[in-house]
Design a protein around this motif. Sequence first.
Motif, PDB file in Angstrom:
ATOM      1  N   PHE A  96      12.309  -2.050  -0.264  1.00  0.00           N
ATOM      2  CA  PHE A  96      13.236  -1.135  -0.677  1.00  0.00           C
ATOM      3  C   PHE A  96      12.870  -0.861  -2.204  1.00  0.00           C
ATOM      4  CE2 PHE A  96      15.299  -2.877   3.046  1.00  0.00           C
ATOM      5  CZ  PHE A  96      15.523  -2.002   3.870  1.00  0.00           C
ATOM      6  N   ASN A  97      12.634  -1.698  -3.029  1.00  0.00           N
ATOM      7  CA  ASN A  97      11.982  -1.467  -4.376  1.00  0.00           C
ATOM      8  C   ASN A  97      10.824  -0.589  -4.421  1.00  0.00           C
ATOM      9  OD1 ASN A  97      14.245  -2.894  -5.570  1.00  0.00           O
ATOM     10  ND2 ASN A  97      13.019  -4.751  -5.698  1.00  0.00           N
ATOM     11  N   ILE A  98      10.125  -0.798  -3.384  1.00  0.00           N
ATOM     12  CA  ILE A  98       8.835   0.046  -3.419  1.00  0.00           C
ATOM     13  C   ILE A  98       9.086   1.418  -3.045  1.00  0.00           C
ATOM     14  CG2 ILE A  98       6.772   0.427  -2.029  1.00  0.00           C
ATOM     15  CD1 ILE A  98       6.500  -2.604  -2.016  1.00  0.00           C
ATOM     16  N   LEU A  99      10.118   1.568  -1.980  1.00  0.00           N
ATOM     17  CA  LEU A  99      10.362   3.066  -1.631  1.00  0.00           C
ATOM     18  C   LEU A  99      11.135   3.604  -2.778  1.00  0.00           C
ATOM     19  CD1 LEU A  99      11.910   2.266   1.900  1.00  0.00           C
ATOM     20  CD2 LEU A  99       9.602   3.136   1.422  1.00  0.00           C
ATOM     21  N   ARG A 100      12.095   2.893  -3.555  1.00  0.00           N
ATOM     22  CA  ARG A 100      12.651   3.608  -4.766  1.00  0.00           C
ATOM     23  C   ARG A 100      11.576   4.132  -5.620  1.00  0.00           C
ATOM     24  NH1 ARG A 100      15.800  -0.917  -3.827  1.00  0.00           N
ATOM     25  NH2 ARG A 100      17.711  -0.436  -2.714  1.00  0.00           N
ATOM     26  N   ASP A 101      10.527   3.176  -6.002  1.00  0.00           N
ATOM     27  CA  ASP A 101       9.567   3.779  -6.593  1.00  0.00           C
ATOM     28  C   ASP A 101       8.754   4.934  -6.173  1.00  0.00           C
ATOM     29  OD1 ASP A 101      10.001   1.422  -8.428  1.00  0.00           O
ATOM     30  OD2 ASP A 101       8.072   0.285  -7.417  1.00  0.00           O
ATOM     31  N   LEU A 144      18.997  -6.796   5.594  1.00  0.00           N
ATOM     32  CA  LEU A 144      18.212  -5.672   6.066  1.00  0.00           C
ATOM     33  C   LEU A 144      19.003  -4.490   6.315  1.00  0.00           C
ATOM     34  CD1 LEU A 144      15.487  -4.078   6.694  1.00  0.00           C
ATOM     35  CD2 LEU A 144      15.587  -4.923   8.957  1.00  0.00           C
ATOM     36  N   ASP A 145      20.170  -4.499   6.981  1.00  0.00           N
ATOM     37  CA  ASP A 145      21.167  -3.405   7.422  1.00  0.00           C
ATOM     38  C   ASP A 145      21.805  -2.967   6.327  1.00  0.00           C
ATOM     39  OD1 ASP A 145      20.545  -3.476   9.945  1.00  0.00           O
ATOM     40  OD2 ASP A 145      22.329  -4.702  10.478  1.00  0.00           O
ATOM     41  N   ALA A 146      22.349  -3.906   5.240  1.00  0.00           N
ATOM     42  CA  ALA A 146      22.856  -3.527   4.041  1.00  0.00           C
ATOM     43  C   ALA A 146      21.812  -2.665   3.082  1.00  0.00           C
ATOM     44  CB  ALA A 146      23.197  -4.874   3.395  1.00  0.00           C
ATOM     45  N   GLN A 147      20.479  -3.281   3.177  1.00  0.00           N
ATOM     46  CA  GLN A 147      19.652  -2.453   2.125  1.00  0.00           C
ATOM     47  C   GLN A 147      19.312  -1.178   2.853  1.00  0.00           C
ATOM     48  OE1 GLN A 147      17.915  -3.173  -0.782  1.00  0.00           O
ATOM     49  NE2 GLN A 147      17.761  -5.122  -0.729  1.00  0.00           N
ATOM     50  N   ILE A 148      19.083  -0.998   3.997  1.00  0.00           N
ATOM     51  CA  ILE A 148      18.948   0.493   4.675  1.00  0.00           C
ATOM     52  C   ILE A 148      20.053   1.236   4.449  1.00  0.00           C
ATOM     53  CG2 ILE A 148      18.723   1.631   6.874  1.00  0.00           C
ATOM     54  CD1 ILE A 148      17.251  -0.938   8.083  1.00  0.00           C
ATOM     55  N   ASP A 174       0.584  -0.958  -0.198  1.00  0.00           N
ATOM     56  CA  ASP A 174      -0.150  -0.089   0.202  1.00  0.00           C
ATOM     57  C   ASP A 174       0.903   1.333   0.018  1.00  0.00           C
ATOM     58  OD1 ASP A 174      -2.060  -1.663   0.450  1.00  0.00           O
ATOM     59  OD2 ASP A 174      -2.008  -1.659   2.499  1.00  0.00           O
ATOM     60  N   ILE A 175       2.230   1.185   0.200  1.00  0.00           N
ATOM     61  CA  ILE A 175       3.060   2.304   0.260  1.00  0.00           C
ATOM     62  C   ILE A 175       2.999   3.015  -0.875  1.00  0.00           C
ATOM     63  CG2 ILE A 175       5.215   3.134   0.599  1.00  0.00           C
ATOM     64  CD1 ILE A 175       5.649   0.869   2.578  1.00  0.00           C
ATOM     65  N   LEU A 176       3.328   2.516  -2.087  1.00  0.00           N
ATOM     66  CA  LEU A 176       3.286   3.522  -3.305  1.00  0.00           C
ATOM     67  C   LEU A 176       2.064   4.026  -3.575  1.00  0.00           C
ATOM     68  CD1 LEU A 176       4.795   4.100  -6.025  1.00  0.00           C
ATOM     69  CD2 LEU A 176       4.142   2.039  -6.766  1.00  0.00           C
ATOM     70  N   LEU A 177       0.952   3.466  -3.539  1.00  0.00           N
ATOM     71  CA  LEU A 177      -0.204   4.005  -3.697  1.00  0.00           C
ATOM     72  C   LEU A 177      -0.564   5.292  -2.853  1.00  0.00           C
ATOM     73  CD1 LEU A 177      -2.991   3.973  -5.510  1.00  0.00           C
ATOM     74  CD2 LEU A 177      -4.088   2.572  -3.542  1.00  0.00           C
ATOM     75  N   HIS A 178      -0.211   5.189  -1.610  1.00  0.00           N
ATOM     76  CA  HIS A 178      -0.538   6.183  -0.685  1.00  0.00           C
ATOM     77  C   HIS A 178       0.390   7.170  -1.065  1.00  0.00           C
ATOM     78  CE1 HIS A 178      -1.184   7.751   3.189  1.00  0.00           C
ATOM     79  NE2 HIS A 178       0.046   8.145   3.379  1.00  0.00           N
ATOM     80  N   TRP A 179       1.483   7.195  -1.138  1.00  0.00           N
ATOM     81  CA  TRP A 179       2.325   8.513  -1.305  1.00  0.00           C
ATOM     82  C   TRP A 179       2.369   8.738  -2.774  1.00  0.00           C
ATOM     83  CZ3 TRP A 179       5.204  11.397   2.065  1.00  0.00           C
ATOM     84  CH2 TRP A 179       5.231  10.615   3.325  1.00  0.00           C
ATOM     85  N   ALA A 180       2.300   8.021  -3.681  1.00  0.00           N
ATOM     86  CA  ALA A 180       2.026   8.622  -5.042  1.00  0.00           C
ATOM     87  C   ALA A 180       0.756   9.503  -5.384  1.00  0.00           C
ATOM     88  CB  ALA A 180       2.004   7.399  -6.196  1.00  0.00           C
ATOM     89  N   SER A 181      -0.273   8.870  -4.549  1.00  0.00           N
ATOM     90  CA  SER A 181      -1.362   9.609  -4.720  1.00  0.00           C
ATOM     91  C   SER A 181      -1.487  11.143  -3.903  1.00  0.00           C
ATOM     92  CB  SER A 181      -2.694   8.982  -3.914  1.00  0.00           C
ATOM     93  OG  SER A 181      -2.924   7.626  -4.203  1.00  0.00           O
ATOM     94  N   PHE A 182      -0.768  11.265  -2.731  1.00  0.00           N
ATOM     95  CA  PHE A 182      -0.470  12.576  -2.320  1.00  0.00           C
ATOM     96  C   PHE A 182       0.443  13.368  -3.078  1.00  0.00           C
ATOM     97  CE2 PHE A 182      -2.186  11.016   1.710  1.00  0.00           C
ATOM     98  CZ  PHE A 182      -2.595  12.205   2.371  1.00  0.00           C
ATOM     99  N   ILE A 183       1.557  12.760  -3.738  1.00  0.00           N
ATOM    100  CA  ILE A 183       2.392  13.699  -4.447  1.00  0.00           C
ATOM    101  C   ILE A 183       1.771  13.980  -5.886  1.00  0.00           C
ATOM    102  CG2 ILE A 183       4.625  13.461  -5.905  1.00  0.00           C
ATOM    103  CD1 ILE A 183       5.568  11.667  -3.742  1.00  0.00           C
TER     104      ILE A 183
END
Length: 324
Positions: A234-239, A278-282, A189-198
Amino acid sequence: MSCTLVIPTRNDTTNLKRLLEQAFHMKCFARAIVVDDASDSPLSPELCLLERPDWVHLTRHENRKGAGAARNLGLQFVETSHLLFFDSDDLLTPEIPHLLADLDGREFDFCIFKHNDSRVSAAGSWGQTRWDEALWRHAGVAVGALRPVSPSSAPTLARTANYPWNKIYRTDFLRDNGLRCSETLVHNDILLHWASFIRARDILSSDRIAAIHHVGLKSGRLTDHSGPERLAVFNILRDVLNTEIPGDRNFFAAFLGFASYLFGWIRGVIAPSQQPALDAQIRQFLLAALSPGDYRNLTVSDPVLALRINLQLAETRRAGAGTS
């Protein structure tokens, strides 16, 4: 306006029937679209709603793809001007017909409304979590049955819980901007939420508590997943970062704040065996997202967030050194 209810579901027939019966008798939705995400026993329209099976459009994934993919599929069948994504184990409140009536004739891309969180109810109260309510207050929209969200307030409101079911969307806003959920089992749900606001230019808010969100503790919920599937975030956050973020960078700072807190939450649920990855990806995400100039600006605009990110970078650097 005409609104469709889009409901992803899996192995949840009892709650689904309860929701459909409730929504049908409210007489404010033109239709319900149910997407069966490969339930063990396939659903039928008659099983969903005995009284009016023709009011329900039922489609199905033969293989499990997650709620995000189910919402995307449901969107394809929407024929009304507006839609509301909703979860089968949640409930509407009597406020939803009033909210839809308030919105009739108004121009907007989406309207975000308040909800009741079952954890708040369990504590003897009613409404959203303290964190979400504080963000609504900070955005200046905590009170008002219907009011516009200013461009300066939108980044603050975007930091509320990333739910898809607390927004009434204009259907063409989603389609014209290619807005979709991520097709992952978790964090979809992260991408839909943030892209909607943006992307939105006309956002409305309502203090009507129009939904009841059930937060369960039963095992097997997707929110309980602790394996490598969590790293898909992390791919979602990059999107989200690849979405055209406005030049004032308010959304950029708000999103970084959200991501930083999310990393801490994932640390608390992910399996120990996945911690090094996880640490490496963060670390990789933060270093790629923040240029030196961005970080200097952040130390001025939000020094607390800048410090938190600096501590996360130091922590992941130590963790990486410890596994080398």
